[in-house]
Scaffold this motif. Structure first.
Motif, PDB file in Angstrom:
ATOM      1  N   TYR A 310       0.837  -1.209   0.000  1.00  0.00           N
ATOM      2  CA  TYR A 310       0.000   0.000   0.000  1.00  0.00           C
ATOM      3  C   TYR A 310       0.873   1.261   0.000  1.00  0.00           C
ATOM      4  CZ  TYR A 310      -4.723  -1.866   0.485  1.00  0.00           C
ATOM      5  OH  TYR A 310      -5.943  -2.467   0.246  1.00  0.00           O
ATOM      6  N   GLY A 311       2.007   1.210   0.661  1.00  0.00           N
ATOM      7  CA  GLY A 311       2.906   2.356   0.632  1.00  0.00           C
ATOM      8  C   GLY A 311       3.417   2.628  -0.773  1.00  0.00           C
ATOM      9  N   GLU A 312       3.766   1.561  -1.506  1.00  0.00           N
ATOM     10  CA  GLU A 312       4.223   1.729  -2.879  1.00  0.00           C
ATOM     11  C   GLU A 312       3.082   2.206  -3.770  1.00  0.00           C
ATOM     12  OE1 GLU A 312       6.905   1.690  -6.115  1.00  0.00           O
ATOM     13  OE2 GLU A 312       7.125   1.789  -3.933  1.00  0.00           O
ATOM     14  N   LEU A 313       1.874   1.685  -3.531  1.00  0.00           N
ATOM     15  CA  LEU A 313       0.713   2.119  -4.306  1.00  0.00           C
ATOM     16  C   LEU A 313       0.433   3.597  -4.062  1.00  0.00           C
ATOM     17  CD1 LEU A 313      -1.654   1.371  -6.182  1.00  0.00           C
ATOM     18  CD2 LEU A 313      -2.939   0.667  -4.148  1.00  0.00           C
ATOM     19  N   ALA A 314       0.559   4.033  -2.828  1.00  0.00           N
ATOM     20  CA  ALA A 314       0.346   5.451  -2.519  1.00  0.00           C
ATOM     21  C   ALA A 314       1.368   6.333  -3.227  1.00  0.00           C
ATOM     22  CB  ALA A 314       0.413   5.667  -1.007  1.00  0.00           C
ATOM     23  N   ARG A 315       2.558   5.806  -3.449  1.00  0.00           N
ATOM     24  CA  ARG A 315       3.582   6.576  -4.160  1.00  0.00           C
ATOM     25  C   ARG A 315       3.255   6.690  -5.645  1.00  0.00           C
ATOM     26  NH1 ARG A 315       7.967   5.925  -7.214  1.00  0.00           N
ATOM     27  NH2 ARG A 315       7.724   3.652  -7.312  1.00  0.00           N
ATOM     28  N   LEU A 316       2.775   5.567  -6.251  1.00  0.00           N
ATOM     29  CA  LEU A 316       2.494   5.560  -7.687  1.00  0.00           C
ATOM     30  C   LEU A 316       1.153   6.203  -8.026  1.00  0.00           C
ATOM     31  CD1 LEU A 316       3.647   2.039  -8.971  1.00  0.00           C
ATOM     32  CD2 LEU A 316       4.751   4.243  -9.306  1.00  0.00           C
ATOM     33  N   ALA A 317       0.173   5.993  -7.174  1.00  0.00           N
ATOM     34  CA  ALA A 317      -1.181   6.496  -7.445  1.00  0.00           C
ATOM     35  C   ALA A 317      -1.752   7.080  -6.158  1.00  0.00           C
ATOM     36  CB  ALA A 317      -2.072   5.368  -7.981  1.00  0.00           C
ATOM     37  N   PRO A 318      -1.302   8.271  -5.762  1.00  0.00           N
ATOM     38  CA  PRO A 318      -1.739   8.856  -4.489  1.00  0.00           C
ATOM     39  C   PRO A 318      -3.259   8.993  -4.416  1.00  0.00           C
ATOM     40  CG  PRO A 318       0.064  10.118  -5.467  1.00  0.00           C
ATOM     41  CD  PRO A 318      -0.390   9.148  -6.505  1.00  0.00           C
ATOM     42  N   SER A 319      -3.811   8.593  -3.282  1.00  0.00           N
ATOM     43  CA  SER A 319      -5.256   8.654  -3.084  1.00  0.00           C
ATOM     44  C   SER A 319      -5.541   8.527  -1.599  1.00  0.00           C
ATOM     45  CB  SER A 319      -5.946   7.512  -3.843  1.00  0.00           C
ATOM     46  OG  SER A 319      -7.219   7.240  -3.320  1.00  0.00           O
ATOM     47  N   PRO A 320      -6.468   9.321  -1.072  1.00  0.00           N
ATOM     48  CA  PRO A 320      -6.811   9.175   0.345  1.00  0.00           C
ATOM     49  C   PRO A 320      -7.418   7.821   0.672  1.00  0.00           C
ATOM     50  CG  PRO A 320      -8.294  10.719  -0.759  1.00  0.00           C
ATOM     51  CD  PRO A 320      -7.189  10.437  -1.705  1.00  0.00           C
ATOM     52  N   VAL A 321      -8.091   7.187  -0.303  1.00  0.00           N
ATOM     53  CA  VAL A 321      -8.647   5.850  -0.066  1.00  0.00           C
ATOM     54  C   VAL A 321      -7.513   4.837   0.094  1.00  0.00           C
ATOM     55  CG1 VAL A 321     -10.032   4.004  -1.059  1.00  0.00           C
ATOM     56  CG2 VAL A 321     -10.802   6.368  -1.254  1.00  0.00           C
ATOM     57  N   VAL A 322      -6.471   4.969  -0.736  1.00  0.00           N
ATOM     58  CA  VAL A 322      -5.296   4.107  -0.575  1.00  0.00           C
ATOM     59  C   VAL A 322      -4.675   4.331   0.800  1.00  0.00           C
ATOM     60  CG1 VAL A 322      -2.957   3.648  -1.410  1.00  0.00           C
ATOM     61  CG2 VAL A 322      -4.826   3.946  -3.042  1.00  0.00           C
ATOM     62  N   ASP A 323      -4.591   5.584   1.228  1.00  0.00           N
ATOM     63  CA  ASP A 323      -4.026   5.896   2.544  1.00  0.00           C
ATOM     64  C   ASP A 323      -4.858   5.263   3.655  1.00  0.00           C
ATOM     65  OD1 ASP A 323      -2.002   7.387   1.398  1.00  0.00           O
ATOM     66  OD2 ASP A 323      -3.075   9.288   1.575  1.00  0.00           O
ATOM     67  N   LEU A 324      -6.181   5.248   3.483  1.00  0.00           N
ATOM     68  CA  LEU A 324      -7.049   4.638   4.494  1.00  0.00           C
ATOM     69  C   LEU A 324      -6.808   3.129   4.572  1.00  0.00           C
ATOM     70  CD1 LEU A 324      -9.371   4.987   6.526  1.00  0.00           C
ATOM     71  CD2 LEU A 324     -10.971   4.669   4.619  1.00  0.00           C
ATOM     72  N   ASN A 325      -6.695   2.505   3.413  1.00  0.00           N
ATOM     73  CA  ASN A 325      -6.430   1.066   3.411  1.00  0.00           C
ATOM     74  C   ASN A 325      -5.050   0.762   4.006  1.00  0.00           C
ATOM     75  OD1 ASN A 325      -8.850   0.144   2.235  1.00  0.00           O
ATOM     76  ND2 ASN A 325      -8.139   0.739   0.207  1.00  0.00           N
ATOM     77  N   ARG A 326      -4.091   1.610   3.715  1.00  0.00           N
ATOM     78  CA  ARG A 326      -2.759   1.415   4.298  1.00  0.00           C
ATOM     79  C   ARG A 326      -2.828   1.541   5.817  1.00  0.00           C
ATOM     80  NH1 ARG A 326       1.266   5.053   5.783  1.00  0.00           N
ATOM     81  NH2 ARG A 326       3.309   4.031   6.036  1.00  0.00           N
ATOM     82  N   ALA A 327      -3.643   2.465   6.323  1.00  0.00           N
ATOM     83  CA  ALA A 327      -3.771   2.632   7.776  1.00  0.00           C
ATOM     84  C   ALA A 327      -4.255   1.344   8.440  1.00  0.00           C
ATOM     85  CB  ALA A 327      -4.730   3.782   8.079  1.00  0.00           C
ATOM     86  N   VAL A 328      -5.192   0.652   7.789  1.00  0.00           N
ATOM     87  CA  VAL A 328      -5.682  -0.623   8.329  1.00  0.00           C
ATOM     88  C   VAL A 328      -4.550  -1.641   8.362  1.00  0.00           C
ATOM     89  CG1 VAL A 328      -7.265  -2.541   7.959  1.00  0.00           C
ATOM     90  CG2 VAL A 328      -8.041  -0.200   7.574  1.00  0.00           C
ATOM     91  N   ALA A 329      -3.799  -1.722   7.259  1.00  0.00           N
ATOM     92  CA  ALA A 329      -2.701  -2.686   7.204  1.00  0.00           C
ATOM     93  C   ALA A 329      -1.639  -2.374   8.265  1.00  0.00           C
ATOM     94  CB  ALA A 329      -2.090  -2.686   5.807  1.00  0.00           C
TER      95      ALA A 329
END
Length: 402
Positions: A310-329
């Motif tokens: 999720y951290g790498e995904l947030a770097r390639l395709a920044p999105s608050p939804v990605v950040d939320l999913n990363r927070a769960v992980a």
């Protein structure tokens, strides 16, 4: 051959060949409506001819020839069409050899998903032209009135003609951006069909089928395979996502009911994409889904790996939804307080205001941390924002447990 066998053969051909027949006629005539009408005529002719003559060895070639001949007849009867025929210099009738039928679907996909078209029009045009859904079927699936959907399709075709949108695969320098637009349309079609509503469920199968076509047509591009893998891995656990109309979270799903064949295909497809060593957003999302899916065998989820992805995904395709999913992980990998801190930062940013999964996620982490009163308030906030009945039932159940 019985009528049932012929009907089954025509249905199979419609599913497999519609997009190619229509694409070939559009390439030949440049007329989208004529192409669709003549393709329909060809399939109708198959229903009357195949019971008598038998199903042809190459149904696609037969249907393409029948549709092309129908288009030629209509053009000859029209003065403007006669001029068009002279431009085309169409060869004599006859069933073409397999190698003489180019696969025009790739050009059709990129034309349907051209950035100059509004996004809803891209979705509708893709479903109509490539998947062969009727206007009524598209309207039902997208929860739109049929007259409004018909107008959307008319406007999209007119825009292609009037704006001179080229019927081609974009040049190499424009391909990444245009491919991203195509993949976004296919993934939205998949997600439209992934909900509860029965009229939409056929969309997941169409999206997977179109993703297979795209991956086959662009074997050197890894992201179409990444998207296909993501779809397959999500579809593998569809049957366990709800129970009696109530949403079932991933950790509580019955993993013995997951489709192991789809999981195996999804993981293999992802491996093929990753072998290109050019990871993109869909490959990363598929890798995350694969971590969850393979946990059905190992009985444990690799949360640190998921947090890293999720951290790498947030770097390639920044999105608050990605950040939320990363927070769960992060919460599952490093402890609830670490995840809650990230969720609270997101809430303070205001980026997900009105998004029900923000308070729902916060509520779940608070519940796990033993903070029942705060969790109850967050669940109530999420319940007010929940968009579907399945979500509301799930959140109500959580509240009742507290």
């Amino acid at each position: 051959m019985t009528g049932d066998h012929v009907r089954a053969a025509v249905d199979t051909a419609y599913r497999d060949e519609w997009g190619q027949v229509v694409a070939t006629l559009i390439a030949m005539t440049g007329d989208w409506d004529l192409a669709e009408d003549c393709a329909q005529d060809a399939f109708a002719a198959a229903l009357t001819t195949w019971p008598r003559d038998g199903v042809p060895r190459r149904p696609g070639a037969w249907l393409t020839t029948a549709a092309r001949n129908r288009a030629l007849d209509r053009l000859r009867r029209d003065a403007a069409g006669a001029a068009k025929l002279r431009e085309l210099a169409v060869p004599a009738r006859g069933e073409p050899a397999e190698e003489d039928i180019p696969d025009e679907r790739l050009r059709l996909i990129f034309t349907c998903c051209h950035p100059a078209l509004p996004f809803p029009a891209r979705v509708a045009l893709t479903l109509r032209t490539l998947a062969g859904l009727s206007t009524a079927e598209i309207a039902r699936a997208l929860l739109t009135g049929e007259p409004a959907m018909a107008q959307r399709l008319v406007r999209a075709k007119r825009k292609i003609q009037e704006a001179g949108i080229p019927y081609r695969v974009p040049p190499a320098e424009a391909l990444p951006q245009r491919l991203a637009a195509v993949l976004a349309v296919l993934y939205l079609i998949f997600n439209q069909g992934y909900g509860e509503e029965d009229p939409r469920r056929a969309l997941t199968a169409e999206a997977i089928r179109l993703a297979r076509v795209l991956a086959g047509l662009m074997p050197a591009e890894p992201e179409p395979r990444g998207l296909l893998a993501l779809m397959l891995l999500h579809e593998a656990r569809r049957a366990t996502r709800t129970e009696d109309g109530v949403l079932v979270t991933l950790e509580h799903q019955d993993r013995s009911r997951w489709d192991n064949a789809l999981i195996a295909e999804g993981v293999a497809t992802l491996d093929q994409a990753l072998a290109r060593r050019s990871a993109g957003p869909y490959q990363l999302q598929a890798a995350i889904a694969a971590c969850h899916a393979t946990a059905s065998v190992t009985a444990s989820t690799d949360w640190p790996q998921i947090a890293s992805l999720y951290g790498e995904l947030a770097r390639l395709a920044p999105s608050p939804v990605v950040d939320l999913n990363r927070a769960v992980a992060v919460a599952m990998a490093d402890g609830i307080p670490a995840g809650l801190a990230l969720v609270d930062d997101l809430a303070a940013s205001g980026q997900l205001t009105g998004y029900h999964l923000l308070p729902a996620t916060r509520a779940d982490l608070l519940r796990r941390d033993g903070r029942a009163a705060e969790a109850k308030a967050a669940y109530e906030e999420a319940l007010e924002l929940a968009p579907t009945e399945a979500d509301r039932r799930y959140l109500t159940g959580r509240l009742n447990e507290l």
